[in-house]
Design a protein around this motif. Structure first.
Motif, mmCIF file in Angstrom:
data_model
loop_
_atom_site.group_PDB
_atom_site.id
_atom_site.type_symbol
_atom_site.label_atom_id
_atom_site.label_comp_id
_atom_site.label_asym_id
_atom_site.label_seq_id
_atom_site.Cartn_x
_atom_site.Cartn_y
_atom_site.Cartn_z
ATOM 1 N N GLY A 1 0.813 -1.208 0.000
ATOM 2 C CA GLY A 1 0.000 0.000 0.000
ATOM 3 C C GLY A 1 0.847 1.260 0.000
ATOM 4 N N ASP A 2 0.182 2.390 -0.184
ATOM 5 C CA ASP A 2 0.873 3.680 -0.184
ATOM 6 C C ASP A 2 1.548 3.979 1.153
ATOM 7 O OD1 ASP A 2 0.035 4.101 -2.796
ATOM 8 O OD2 ASP A 2 -1.780 5.176 -2.176
ATOM 9 N N ASP A 3 1.013 3.397 2.212
ATOM 10 C CA ASP A 3 1.585 3.611 3.536
ATOM 11 C C ASP A 3 2.716 2.642 3.865
ATOM 12 O OD1 ASP A 3 0.010 1.381 3.663
ATOM 13 O OD2 ASP A 3 -1.137 2.002 5.421
ATOM 14 N N GLY A 4 3.104 1.789 2.890
ATOM 15 C CA GLY A 4 4.217 0.870 3.092
ATOM 16 C C GLY A 4 3.851 -0.400 3.823
ATOM 17 N N GLN B 1 -5.390 -7.407 -2.012
ATOM 18 C CA GLN B 1 -6.462 -6.797 -2.794
ATOM 19 C C GLN B 1 -7.316 -7.920 -3.363
ATOM 20 O OE1 GLN B 1 -4.042 -4.642 -5.598
ATOM 21 N NE2 GLN B 1 -4.190 -2.761 -4.412
ATOM 22 N N GLU C 1 -9.641 -4.159 0.060
ATOM 23 C CA GLU C 1 -8.275 -4.314 0.548
ATOM 24 C C GLU C 1 -8.292 -4.776 1.996
ATOM 25 O OE1 GLU C 1 -6.133 -0.675 0.013
ATOM 26 O OE2 GLU C 1 -5.966 -0.955 -2.150
ATOM 27 N N ARG D 1 -5.510 -5.705 5.191
ATOM 28 C CA ARG D 1 -4.109 -5.659 5.640
ATOM 29 C C ARG D 1 -3.672 -7.067 6.038
ATOM 30 N NH1 ARG D 1 -2.739 -0.616 5.766
ATOM 31 N NH2 ARG D 1 -4.175 1.032 6.338
ATOM 32 N N ARG E 1 8.621 0.574 7.123
ATOM 33 C CA ARG E 1 7.755 0.355 5.969
ATOM 34 C C ARG E 1 8.365 -0.684 5.045
ATOM 35 N NH1 ARG E 1 4.228 1.550 8.717
ATOM 36 N NH2 ARG E 1 3.616 3.645 9.156
ATOM 37 N N ARG F 1 9.186 -1.976 1.256
ATOM 38 C CA ARG F 1 9.429 -1.438 -0.082
ATOM 39 C C ARG F 1 9.723 -2.592 -1.023
ATOM 40 N NH1 ARG F 1 13.553 3.408 0.294
ATOM 41 N NH2 ARG F 1 12.918 3.574 -1.872
ATOM 42 N N THR F 2 9.442 -2.378 -2.293
ATOM 43 C CA THR F 2 9.687 -3.430 -3.282
ATOM 44 C C THR F 2 11.155 -3.466 -3.668
ATOM 45 O OG1 THR F 2 9.205 -1.954 -5.110
ATOM 46 C CG2 THR F 2 7.376 -3.235 -4.242
#
Length: 189
Positions: free
Chosen positions: A111-114, A119, A125, A127, A139, A141-142
């Motif tokens: 998500g945008d919040d990490g 989904q 969505e 968590r 957070r 990250r990919t």
């Protein structure tokens, strides 16, 4: 005896003789002695302040590293469990029967919040972990190039490859991980 002191006790006075005479005769502490005492106390205080500051910084760094390791381990276990028992895997990493996604299936994303989310095909969505699992601003990250940015799948072998990184609030990567998960239900639809 006539009130005279015995010479043996006079030379070896039990209460400190000379030191006591000096103290009785002194009028107070000089300005130089006071300044030296204050200077010594200030130097000791400064050393303690530096030592405490260093200890607090070391403690925070240690806690951040510990929390990073714990988050990485928790995510690895949660994602592995979901992928290992997944049903049909489609083009967009849709997974049938992934725990909380009772309808059609779902896909993993960040998500945008990490935080890692699932989904669903119904555009809902969920968590994967609660927000409390991401302490101190940590957070996800990919790091991979899979279809969802951090998970790829080989239909030939039935193996998922997952790679992600844990970053702090400033975006500095603290830990990276990559692991493979073999689907148990690879032949089932």
């Amino acid at each position: 005896y006539n009130g005279q002191r015995i010479p043996i006790l006079y030379r070896h006075d039990l209460i400190g003789g000379d030191a006591m005479k000096k103290l009785r005769g002194s009028r107070g502490v000089t300005l130089t002695e006071t300044l030296c005492t204050v200077l010594i106390v200030l130097l000791i205080s400064a050393m303690l302040a530096v030592g405490v500051r260093f200890a607090v910084r070391t403690y925070r760094e240690s806690m951040e590293l510990s929390e990073t390791e714990l988050l990485c381990s928790t995510l690895t276990a949660a994602i592995s469990d979901k992928l290992r028992y997944s049903g049909e895997v489609g083009q967009n990493m849709f997974i049938q029967g992934v725990g909380t996604t009772d309808s059609g299936g779902g896909s993993f994303a960040i998500g945008d919040d990490g935080e890692v989310i699932i989904q669903t095909t119904d555009s809902e969505e969920f968590r994967l972990l609660g927000s409390a699992s991401y302490p101190q601003g940590l957070r996800v990250r990919t790091t991979g190039t899979g279809e969802t940015g951090f998970i790829s799948y080989s239909a030939e072998t039935g193996i998922f490859t997952v790679s992600f990184a844990i970053a702090d609030a400033q975006g500095n990567i603290l830990k990276e991980t990559c692991f493979d998960v073999k689907r148990i239900n690879a032949g089932k639809k």
